[in-house]
Design a protein around this motif. Sequence first.
Motif, PDB file in Angstrom:
ATOM      1  N   MET A  11      -1.379   2.348  -4.808  1.00 34.65           N
ATOM      2  CA  MET A  11      -0.530   3.503  -5.066  1.00 34.65           C
ATOM      3  C   MET A  11       0.164   3.436  -6.427  1.00 34.65           C
ATOM      4  N   VAL A  12      -0.022   2.345  -7.152  1.00 34.24           N
ATOM      5  CA  VAL A  12       0.686   2.171  -8.423  1.00 34.24           C
ATOM      6  C   VAL A  12       0.103   3.073  -9.500  1.00 34.24           C
ATOM      7  N   ASP A  64       0.804  -1.222   0.000  1.00 36.67           N
ATOM      8  CA  ASP A  64       0.000   0.000   0.000  1.00 36.67           C
ATOM      9  C   ASP A  64       0.838   1.273   0.000  1.00 36.67           C
ATOM     10  N   THR A  65       2.165   1.162   0.148  1.00 38.69           N
ATOM     11  CA  THR A  65       3.038   2.341   0.093  1.00 38.69           C
ATOM     12  C   THR A  65       4.366   1.965  -0.544  1.00 38.69           C
ATOM     13  N   GLY A  66       5.040   2.954  -1.073  1.00 37.22           N
ATOM     14  CA  GLY A  66       6.410   2.756  -1.549  1.00 37.22           C
ATOM     15  C   GLY A  66       6.555   2.227  -2.951  1.00 37.22           C
ATOM     16  N   ILE A  67       5.586   1.492  -3.454  1.00 39.10           N
ATOM     17  CA  ILE A  67       5.664   0.918  -4.803  1.00 39.10           C
ATOM     18  C   ILE A  67       4.785   1.735  -5.734  1.00 39.10           C
ATOM     19  N   ASP A  68       5.384   2.277  -6.805  1.00 40.62           N
ATOM     20  CA  ASP A  68       4.580   3.036  -7.769  1.00 40.62           C
ATOM     21  C   ASP A  68       4.579   2.406  -9.157  1.00 40.62           C
ATOM     22  N   THR A  69       5.336   1.311  -9.333  1.00 42.71           N
ATOM     23  CA  THR A  69       5.433   0.673 -10.649  1.00 42.71           C
ATOM     24  C   THR A  69       5.351  -0.840 -10.513  1.00 42.71           C
ATOM     25  N   ILE A  70       4.549  -1.455 -11.344  1.00 42.44           N
ATOM     26  CA  ILE A  70       4.509  -2.912 -11.458  1.00 42.44           C
ATOM     27  C   ILE A  70       5.055  -3.286 -12.828  1.00 42.44           C
ATOM     28  N   ILE A  71       6.020  -4.210 -12.821  1.00 45.16           N
ATOM     29  CA  ILE A  71       6.585  -4.705 -14.077  1.00 45.16           C
ATOM     30  C   ILE A  71       6.156  -6.154 -14.264  1.00 45.16           C
ATOM     31  N   PHE A  72       5.416  -6.410 -15.321  1.00 44.23           N
ATOM     32  CA  PHE A  72       5.048  -7.775 -15.689  1.00 44.23           C
ATOM     33  C   PHE A  72       5.957  -8.248 -16.818  1.00 44.23           C
TER      34      PHE A  72
END
Length: 433
Positions: A409-410, A380-388
């Motif tokens: 938050m992404v 819920d915090t700190g991660i703004d990008t998801i890489i698949f």
Amino acid sequence: MNTIVVDCGASFVKAAKFVDGEIIERFYENTPSTNSENTLFDPVYISALWNLVCRAIEKLSTGEKEVKLCISNEMHGFLLTDDKGTPFTDYISWQRELGKEELGILSELEILNVVKKSGMSLRAGLPICNLFYLSRHGYMEDKNSAVHFYTLGDFLIKKFTGEEPVCHPTNAAATGLYDIINKTWSNELLDFIDCSKVVFPVVGKKIISIEREGVLYHVLPAIGDHQAALFGAGMNEKAISFNLGTGAQVSVMCDNIELSEEYQICPFLGKKYIKRIPHLPSGRALNVYFRFFKEVVNLLNVDISDEGLWKILLEEAEKDTVKSLSFEMSFFENPMIKKTVGSIANISEFGFTVGSVINGAIEGMVKNYIWAANKLAKTDTGIDTIIFSGGIASKISLIREEIVKVFPMVSNVIIAQDETLKGLYRYGEAYYE
């Protein structure tokens, strides 16, 4: 100077030629299919793979005078050779879990702290366990020459160049025999598994330049395919990676070594490290159910391709809105539970359909990915990008959609394409900076 890249994965050999940062030519074939699963000492698979890789390089080298050659390999595998580089084992991959009994011995208390410094969590398919198996069963005794250990990429480079390669830290660490703190092979572990006389390659950086068929090749040390994929996908400190292929890994980047029994930590590129939880059920587990449906259509003499069948199965899965079935996908050794069998629960009288089965299996995999993500980062915090990345992530949108829901938050979702090939190209460029 143009760059040729080759990725030797568990299922495919992918290669490409890069000119000015763009792919202009490709090579793509299934990895060799052999009967070598039944023997350790007939190098059928590695011979066929070598011929395939050599053909890929020669094809992409047409018209070139001088190129960089960058190779990545599936990790956690090895083979043994004599002094001349002639294999006396076939390639032993992470899927060949010879060391199941040895895993219990390695788990003894006096060795656990040493194992922890490898950054790896113990599992039966790791080289540390499989090599221990070979040692305990006397397979390395009475050899006429020294026994040499190579990871897959290192052996291919030795075969291609005729020279002794160095082992990149990404591959050394994947064996479970490398001390990532002291940056050297662990003599304590090698003594414990009675392999202190095995010759291991130097870990470091060394470009081998060799001329073959009129082409001057500058061959960089082989790197792990996971690190290559993350590098190509643009991994950074605020990103979380879901690399979903034959197996799956969830990973985040960090600046320092943070040892834990909760996850692995391994060298990355650019003096960074990766915290990851690997060996999560993915394509290999999903294929358990795909093979069932494939058998049904074959018994009914229905003519349909694998791609066509997958399309139907995924369309039916999207129609399943009830999501009543509960799946356990742990058919193989995994980090979640000790069982290596799967199961289906909550089957109602009319709730067992094609769509519910495939959707339930997908939900079971997603549950594991989220479990791993929560071990590595605050969702819920700190991660703004998801890489698949990986074939499963690109093919099955349902998986991506369910994962994204967990990260409020992404703001950036990347579906990587050609990430391993691009990572190898970037690796070659950075090496020459």
